[in-house]
Design a protein around this motif. Structure first.
Motif, PDB file in Angstrom:
ATOM      1  N   ASP A 106     -43.214 -26.674  23.390  1.00 12.27           N
ATOM      2  CA  ASP A 106     -44.270 -25.989  24.315  1.00 12.27           C
ATOM      3  C   ASP A 106     -45.643 -26.574  24.198  1.00 12.27           C
ATOM      4  OD1 ASP A 106     -45.295 -23.946  25.642  1.00 12.27           O
ATOM      5  OD2 ASP A 106     -44.644 -22.322  24.271  1.00 12.27           O
ATOM      6  N   TRP A 107     -46.377 -26.129  24.824  1.00 13.18           N
ATOM      7  CA  TRP A 107     -47.710 -26.405  24.643  1.00 13.18           C
ATOM      8  C   TRP A 107     -48.491 -25.686  23.508  1.00 13.18           C
ATOM      9  CZ3 TRP A 107     -50.294 -30.204  27.948  1.00 13.18           C
ATOM     10  CH2 TRP A 107     -49.452 -30.438  29.134  1.00 13.18           C
ATOM     11  N   TRP A 110     -49.565 -31.495  24.378  1.00 14.80           N
ATOM     12  CA  TRP A 110     -48.128 -31.409  24.291  1.00 14.80           C
ATOM     13  C   TRP A 110     -47.594 -32.845  24.002  1.00 14.80           C
ATOM     14  CZ3 TRP A 110     -44.621 -34.008  27.316  1.00 14.80           C
ATOM     15  CH2 TRP A 110     -43.092 -33.921  27.012  1.00 14.80           C
ATOM     16  N   THR A 111     -46.438 -33.133  23.451  1.00 13.50           N
ATOM     17  CA  THR A 111     -45.727 -34.337  23.190  1.00 13.50           C
ATOM     18  C   THR A 111     -44.432 -34.252  23.265  1.00 13.50           C
ATOM     19  OG1 THR A 111     -45.748 -36.492  22.142  1.00 13.50           O
ATOM     20  CG2 THR A 111     -45.749 -34.557  20.670  1.00 13.50           C
ATOM     21  N   GLN A 115     -49.337 -44.293  15.688  1.00  9.95           N
ATOM     22  CA  GLN A 115     -50.169 -43.206  16.106  1.00  9.95           C
ATOM     23  C   GLN A 115     -50.256 -43.629  17.729  1.00  9.95           C
ATOM     24  OE1 GLN A 115     -53.664 -43.129  13.976  1.00  9.95           O
ATOM     25  NE2 GLN A 115     -53.033 -41.660  12.388  1.00  9.95           N
ATOM     26  N   ASN A 116     -50.398 -45.009  17.999  1.00 12.39           N
ATOM     27  CA  ASN A 116     -50.805 -45.181  19.373  1.00 12.39           C
ATOM     28  C   ASN A 116     -49.243 -45.263  20.293  1.00 12.39           C
ATOM     29  OD1 ASN A 116     -52.895 -45.870  21.286  1.00 12.39           O
ATOM     30  ND2 ASN A 116     -52.176 -48.232  21.262  1.00 12.39           N
ATOM     31  N   SER A 117     -48.190 -45.214  19.463  1.00 13.72           N
ATOM     32  CA  SER A 117     -46.914 -45.090  20.288  1.00 13.72           C
ATOM     33  C   SER A 117     -46.765 -43.513  20.933  1.00 13.72           C
ATOM     34  CB  SER A 117     -45.847 -45.746  19.425  1.00 13.72           C
ATOM     35  OG  SER A 117     -45.553 -44.925  18.567  1.00 13.72           O
ATOM     36  N   THR A 118     -47.381 -42.673  20.023  1.00 12.57           N
ATOM     37  CA  THR A 118     -47.165 -41.203  20.172  1.00 12.57           C
ATOM     38  C   THR A 118     -47.714 -40.713  21.458  1.00 12.57           C
ATOM     39  OG1 THR A 118     -46.564 -40.565  18.197  1.00 12.57           O
ATOM     40  CG2 THR A 118     -47.152 -38.744  19.686  1.00 12.57           C
ATOM     41  N   MET A 119     -47.100 -40.499  22.741  1.00  7.56           N
ATOM     42  CA  MET A 119     -47.822 -40.224  23.915  1.00  7.56           C
ATOM     43  C   MET A 119     -48.263 -38.748  24.138  1.00  7.56           C
ATOM     44  SD  MET A 119     -48.402 -43.233  24.936  1.00  7.56           S
ATOM     45  CE  MET A 119     -49.141 -43.108  26.375  1.00  7.56           C
ATOM     46  N   GLY A 164     -52.472 -36.869  31.514  1.00  5.41           N
ATOM     47  CA  GLY A 164     -51.765 -37.795  30.572  1.00  5.41           C
ATOM     48  C   GLY A 164     -50.770 -38.517  31.158  1.00  5.41           C
ATOM     49  N   PRO A 165     -50.060 -39.371  30.294  1.00  2.00           N
ATOM     50  CA  PRO A 165     -50.167 -39.486  28.913  1.00  2.00           C
ATOM     51  C   PRO A 165     -51.204 -40.276  28.365  1.00  2.00           C
ATOM     52  CG  PRO A 165     -48.404 -40.864  29.833  1.00  2.00           C
ATOM     53  CD  PRO A 165     -48.921 -40.327  30.856  1.00  2.00           C
ATOM     54  N   VAL A 166     -51.829 -40.110  27.404  1.00  2.48           N
ATOM     55  CA  VAL A 166     -52.809 -40.806  26.237  1.00  2.48           C
ATOM     56  C   VAL A 166     -52.120 -40.964  25.185  1.00  2.48           C
ATOM     57  CG1 VAL A 166     -54.707 -40.049  28.031  1.00  2.48           C
ATOM     58  CG2 VAL A 166     -54.133 -38.913  25.819  1.00  2.48           C
TER      59      VAL A 166
END
Length: 90
Positions: free
Chosen positions: A76-77, A70-71, A32-36, A47-49
């Motif tokens: 799209d957003w 968005w990731t 979860q923490n690796s998805t920005m 971001g990114p966060v």
């Protein structure tokens, strides 16, 4: 009423959030923490966060169900409440 979130306040708003987990839960937390993520605040892309930071911002009311997010796997957003993995946090 929650004050407006600005991009320059993102670091301060999320800096104290830290997820500690053990065992297999730690693997999930790391994934979860690796998805920005990026989000829109005040008409700006911010971001990114990490996903954990985004969840903390949802819990704090800084990210609303209507906030666009968005990731890099999206084309799209989308409003945050339309993202399956985020829905439980609203």
């Amino acid at each position: 009423m929650i004050g407006a979130l600005r991009c320059d306040s993102v670091h301060d708003a999320t800096a104290s959030y830290h997820c500690q987990a053990a065992g297999s839960a730690q693997d999930t937390a790391q994934q979860q923490n690796s998805t920005m993520w990026h989000f829109v605040a005040g008409g700006e892309s911010c971001g990114p966060v990490s996903q954990n930071q985004l969840i903390a911002m949802i819990s704090a009311g800084q990210i609303t169900p209507q906030t666009l997010v968005w990731t890099d796997v999206f084309t799209d957003w989308y409003p945050a409440n339309q993202i399956n993995i985020l829905q439980p946090y609203f």
